[in-house]
Scaffold this active site. Structure first.
Site, PDB file in Angstrom:
ATOM      1  N   TYR A 224     -53.753  77.715  38.196  1.00 51.93           N
ATOM      2  CA  TYR A 224     -54.649  78.068  37.099  1.00 51.93           C
ATOM      3  C   TYR A 224     -55.229  79.476  37.254  1.00 51.93           C
ATOM      4  O   TYR A 224     -55.934  79.954  36.360  1.00 51.93           O
ATOM      5  CB  TYR A 224     -55.761  77.029  36.973  1.00 51.93           C
ATOM      6  CG  TYR A 224     -55.223  75.652  36.656  1.00 51.93           C
ATOM      7  CD1 TYR A 224     -54.615  75.381  35.431  1.00 51.93           C
ATOM      8  CD2 TYR A 224     -55.279  74.625  37.589  1.00 51.93           C
ATOM      9  CE1 TYR A 224     -54.095  74.131  35.139  1.00 51.93           C
ATOM     10  CE2 TYR A 224     -54.760  73.359  37.303  1.00 51.93           C
ATOM     11  CZ  TYR A 224     -54.174  73.123  36.080  1.00 51.93           C
ATOM     12  OH  TYR A 224     -53.658  71.881  35.805  1.00 51.93           O
ATOM     13  N   HIS A 381     -44.573  64.091  20.938  1.00 52.28           N
ATOM     14  CA  HIS A 381     -45.122  64.690  22.161  1.00 52.28           C
ATOM     15  C   HIS A 381     -43.999  65.190  23.068  1.00 52.28           C
ATOM     16  O   HIS A 381     -44.011  66.340  23.524  1.00 52.28           O
ATOM     17  CB  HIS A 381     -45.980  63.668  22.915  1.00 52.28           C
ATOM     18  CG  HIS A 381     -46.425  64.145  24.267  1.00 52.28           C
ATOM     19  ND1 HIS A 381     -47.585  64.853  24.459  1.00 52.28           N
ATOM     20  CD2 HIS A 381     -45.844  64.044  25.489  1.00 52.28           C
ATOM     21  CE1 HIS A 381     -47.708  65.163  25.746  1.00 52.28           C
ATOM     22  NE2 HIS A 381     -46.662  64.681  26.388  1.00 52.28           N
ATOM     23  N   GLU A 382     -43.026  64.331  23.330  1.00 52.44           N
ATOM     24  CA  GLU A 382     -41.941  64.713  24.236  1.00 52.44           C
ATOM     25  C   GLU A 382     -41.100  65.845  23.653  1.00 52.44           C
ATOM     26  O   GLU A 382     -40.668  66.745  24.364  1.00 52.44           O
ATOM     27  CB  GLU A 382     -41.066  63.505  24.566  1.00 52.44           C
ATOM     28  CG  GLU A 382     -41.782  62.401  25.335  1.00 52.44           C
ATOM     29  CD  GLU A 382     -42.373  62.861  26.659  1.00 52.44           C
ATOM     30  OE1 GLU A 382     -41.864  63.837  27.251  1.00 52.44           O
ATOM     31  OE2 GLU A 382     -43.360  62.255  27.107  1.00 52.44           O
ATOM     32  N   HIS A 385     -42.423  69.268  24.364  1.00 49.37           N
ATOM     33  CA  HIS A 385     -41.961  69.860  25.625  1.00 49.37           C
ATOM     34  C   HIS A 385     -40.626  70.572  25.423  1.00 49.37           C
ATOM     35  O   HIS A 385     -40.414  71.686  25.924  1.00 49.37           O
ATOM     36  CB  HIS A 385     -41.791  68.779  26.694  1.00 49.37           C
ATOM     37  CG  HIS A 385     -43.062  68.204  27.221  1.00 49.37           C
ATOM     38  ND1 HIS A 385     -44.012  68.957  27.868  1.00 49.37           N
ATOM     39  CD2 HIS A 385     -43.532  66.932  27.228  1.00 49.37           C
ATOM     40  CE1 HIS A 385     -45.018  68.177  28.252  1.00 49.37           C
ATOM     41  NE2 HIS A 385     -44.752  66.936  27.863  1.00 49.37           N
ATOM     42  N   GLU A 409     -48.419  70.090  28.003  1.00 48.05           N
ATOM     43  CA  GLU A 409     -48.772  68.763  27.487  1.00 48.05           C
ATOM     44  C   GLU A 409     -49.417  68.845  26.102  1.00 48.05           C
ATOM     45  O   GLU A 409     -49.350  67.895  25.320  1.00 48.05           O
ATOM     46  CB  GLU A 409     -49.726  68.059  28.464  1.00 48.05           C
ATOM     47  CG  GLU A 409     -49.149  67.794  29.839  1.00 48.05           C
ATOM     48  CD  GLU A 409     -47.888  66.945  29.810  1.00 48.05           C
ATOM     49  OE1 GLU A 409     -47.723  66.139  28.877  1.00 48.05           O
ATOM     50  OE2 GLU A 409     -47.058  67.103  30.718  1.00 48.05           O
ATOM     51  N   HIS A 511     -48.172  58.489  37.735  1.00 49.69           N
ATOM     52  CA  HIS A 511     -48.341  59.868  38.187  1.00 49.69           C
ATOM     53  C   HIS A 511     -48.860  59.957  39.620  1.00 49.69           C
ATOM     54  O   HIS A 511     -48.607  60.945  40.310  1.00 49.69           O
ATOM     55  CB  HIS A 511     -49.286  60.608  37.237  1.00 49.69           C
ATOM     56  CG  HIS A 511     -48.786  60.653  35.830  1.00 49.69           C
ATOM     57  ND1 HIS A 511     -48.782  59.541  35.017  1.00 49.69           N
ATOM     58  CD2 HIS A 511     -48.261  61.669  35.098  1.00 49.69           C
ATOM     59  CE1 HIS A 511     -48.286  59.875  33.839  1.00 49.69           C
ATOM     60  NE2 HIS A 511     -47.961  61.140  33.851  1.00 49.69           N
ATOM     61  N   ARG A 520     -53.674  68.330  34.075  1.00 51.25           N
ATOM     62  CA  ARG A 520     -53.003  68.911  32.913  1.00 51.25           C
ATOM     63  C   ARG A 520     -53.286  68.123  31.630  1.00 51.25           C
ATOM     64  O   ARG A 520     -53.363  68.706  30.550  1.00 51.25           O
ATOM     65  CB  ARG A 520     -51.489  68.949  33.150  1.00 51.25           C
ATOM     66  CG  ARG A 520     -50.870  67.574  33.381  1.00 51.25           C
ATOM     67  CD  ARG A 520     -49.391  67.642  33.733  1.00 51.25           C
ATOM     68  NE  ARG A 520     -49.169  68.293  35.012  1.00 51.25           N
ATOM     69  CZ  ARG A 520     -47.963  68.455  35.552  1.00 51.25           C
ATOM     70  NH1 ARG A 520     -46.888  68.011  34.917  1.00 51.25           N
ATOM     71  NH2 ARG A 520     -47.818  69.058  36.712  1.00 51.25           N
TER      72      ARG A 520
END
Length: 649
Positions: A224, A381-382, A385, A409, A511, A520
């Protein structure tokens, strides 16, 4: 004085000449090193592309077919790539790259100078990869018995997380069945992963130290590019907390009305009642707590099924949205190589994911798609990416990533904010009413709030827990109790049954065991609204304080002006620090929660009024659930009728 000065001139001149010559020589040396570095980088980028492609193919093969043979190949390829990375790194650090004048060259070398887990000795590297793969396999292959099964040996005991357990938690209103599913899933995963996770922590910390970080938390936060990033995140959470407290109080009141005394009036919410395995989204319980239950609800899942949508049609619909705002269509490789439905002939990792194969042409999604409203949104959403991959594919390989991981994301979710609006669903024929009913608009805003607002503390605490684990502040003997301490502190939820350190409940979330940082997602849930507000302004669909153009009713579908600005940012990848990417879209250089607060302002106003009417308690008192070191302590506590034992610090 004058004569003395004149006598000194030759000496001064000679010394000055030497200094100038030295500076020139130094500049020539720097220029020559930069020239050599640039040529070296061309070769290194090619090698990195080749290795990244090989590794992605091996990872895909295993994730889409969980066999020992594929695992063996994955680990072998990972070891070979790590060896190449280490050799390249040894050459990278020989360059005095911090003195380079070309900022792009300097930035690429900076990224190459952090080796990651490849810094580990070969055997430890292999061991770490094996540990993570083993935990993923435990998670992905876990099965439980249905509620009421008489024996664990029955043929019925084949319920996996996707879709069976997910669907039960979303639709069942039997608290005992929900408790059974919640508990058995964690029993099937946690204890098997606990010792593996301790080994994982030790090895990843060793890798972090070899990269000159104190531990993994510092390594993760380094991306970051801001030493005060933690405090920024804390400030964002404090800004958002009042809205969360309102929705928490309202939901607890409604759950208590439905389930009675198992939901306390002032305590944390029993999380198995919230419609989601991790209580990270509560939208599945919206059906019995809508602000206006009598308002007509045009159910997206029902409409998708009525119109014979398939997994492929869902993704084609998502693609059409991106094309409409002047972003890219999916390449043919996407349709040929993606796994869009759960196969019946093999075990796969069902957790939805998007993949870049680093050859500038192969991009895929792996998703066990069901024809539901939730999966319709997940598809967008996917694909967000994939759009990011496509826009930055021509960048140097080290810049082929999001400006920061929260940006990646946010993109698909940003699009989903438009997709979920009735304005958009009406345009594509999934809503049939001629105009919006204000009551239904608030219902929709409430349902979205049960997804977006309720996620925020979960998205934050996941890595708060891991930061303390990696730093050693939380010891292995306190892993589980510290987890529940944070779940209560930030989310105001509690487990349906008492817990001990012989359980390992964090492993019930993908995760955690898959080595995927989670901050994220918190970042994404803030900045997607920041992006949405700016793009809606550019599309002419939003004006501040204009009741005719509220933020929550904006849809940027078919608006190329908004799409072109987004495209410009996506194409940057990580070639610049993230504040510069942020500035392209928003004109701001900092994350700002005012966008999400403005979006949900009508809901917050309504919730505050409803909570006043019902005299709902805002916040929560300490949980009466127990978390102790051993199950024997648990039995002793229950035997003594102890109501609460403090979680281990």
């Amino acid at each position: 004085m004058i004569r003395l000065y004149l006598n000194m001139l030759p000496k001064i001149f000679i010394i000055g000449c030497f200094c100038i010559l030295a500076i020139i020589a130094k500049d020539v040396s720097i220029e020559e090193e930069e020239y050599n570095a640039r040529n070296f980088l061309i070769l290194l980028n090619r090698q990195t592309e080749k290795d990244s492609n090989r590794l992605s193919l091996a990872n895909w093969a295993y994730a889409s077919n969980l066999t020992e043979e594929n695992l063996k190949n994955q680990l072998a390829v990972a070891a070979e790539v790590a060896k190449n990375e280490k050799e390249a790194w040894q050459r990278v650090i020989q360059y005095n790259w911090k003195t380079f004048s070309d900022p792009s060259l300097k930035r690429q070398f900076q990224k190459y100078s952090v080796l990651g887990i490849s810094a580990l000795p070969e055997e430890k590297f292999k061991n770490l990869n094996k540990i993570v793969s083993d935990m993923e396999a435990i998670y992905s292959k876990a099965k439980i018995c249905p509620f009421g099964a008489k024996t664990a040996e029955t043929e019925e005991c084949k319920l996996g997380l996707e879709p069976e357990l997910t669907n039960i938690l979303a639709t069942s209103r039997n608290p005992e069945e929900l408790k059974h599913v919640w508990l058995e899933w964690r029993n099937a995963v946690g204890p098997k992963c606990r010792l593996l996770y301790e080994q994982y922590v030790n090895l990843t910390n060793e890798a972090a130290r070899l990269n000159n970080f104190t531990d993994v938390s510092e390594y993760w936060l380094d991306d970051y590019e801001d030493p005060n990033f933690k405090s920024q995140i804390q400030s964002l959470w404090e800004q958002l907390k009042p809205l969360y407290l309102q929705i928490h109080a309202y939901v607890r009141t409604k759950l208590r009305g439905k389930y009675g005394e198992i939901v306390s009036e002032k305590g944390p919410i029993p999380m198995h009642l919230l419609g989601n395995m991790w209580a990270q989204s509560w939208s599945n319980v919206a059906d019995f707590m809508l602000p206006y239950p009598d308002a007509k609800d045009e159910n997206l899942t029902e409409e998708l099924k009525k119109q014979n949508y398939t997994a492929t049609k869902i993704f084609r619909t998502a693609e059409e949205f991106f094309k409409s705002i002047n972003l890219s269509e999916m390449p043919e490789t996407f349709w040929n190589n993606s796994v869009l439905e759960k196969p019946s002939d093999r075990e796969i990792v069902c957790h939805a994911s998007a993949w870049d194969f680093f050859d500038q042409k192969d991009f895929r999604i792996k998703q066990c798609t069901e024809v539901t409203g939730e999966h319709f949104i997940t598809a967008h959403h996917e694909m967000g990416h994939i759009e990011y991959f496509l826009q930055y594919k021509d960048q140097p390989v080290k810049f082929r990533e999001g400006a920061n991981d929260g940006f990646h994301e946010a993109i698909g979710d940003l699009i989903a904010l438009s997709v979920e609006s009735t304005k958009h669903l009406r345009k594509i024929g999934l809503v049939h009413s001629e105009k919006d009913d204000p009551k239904q608009v608030l219902n929709n805003l409430f349902k979205l709030g049960l997804s977006k607002i309720t996620f925020l503390p979960f998205g934050y605490l996941m890595d708060l827990w891991r930061w303390d684990v990696f730093s050693g502040k939380t010891k292995p003997e306190d892993y589980n109790c510290k987890w529940w301490e944070l779940r209560e502190k930030y989310q105001g939820v509690e487990p349906p049954v008492d817990r001990s350190e012989e359980d390992f409940d964090p492993a019930g979330k993908y995760h955690i065991i898959a080595d995927v940082p989670y901050l994220r997602y918190f970042i994404s849930f803030v900045i997607q609204f920041q992006f949405h507000r700016s793009l809606c302004e550019k599309a002419g669909q939003y004006e501040h304080n204009n009741l005719e153009k509220p933020l929550h009713e904006c849809d940027i579908y078919q608006n190329q002006a908004a799409g072109n600005v987004l495209k410009q940012m996506l194409a940057m990848g990580s070639s610049k620090p993230w504040p510069e990417a942020m500035e392209v879209v928003t004109g701001q250089r900092k994350m700002d929660a005012s966008g999400i607060l403005e979006y949900f302002k009508p809901l917050q106003t309504w919730l505050e009024e409803e909570n006043r009417k019902s005299n709902a308690f805002i916040g929560w008192e300490p949980s009466k659930k127990v978390c102790v070191r051993t199950r024997q302590e648990l039995l002793d506590a229950q035997k003594d009728n102890t109501t609460t034992i403090p979680a281990q610090a």
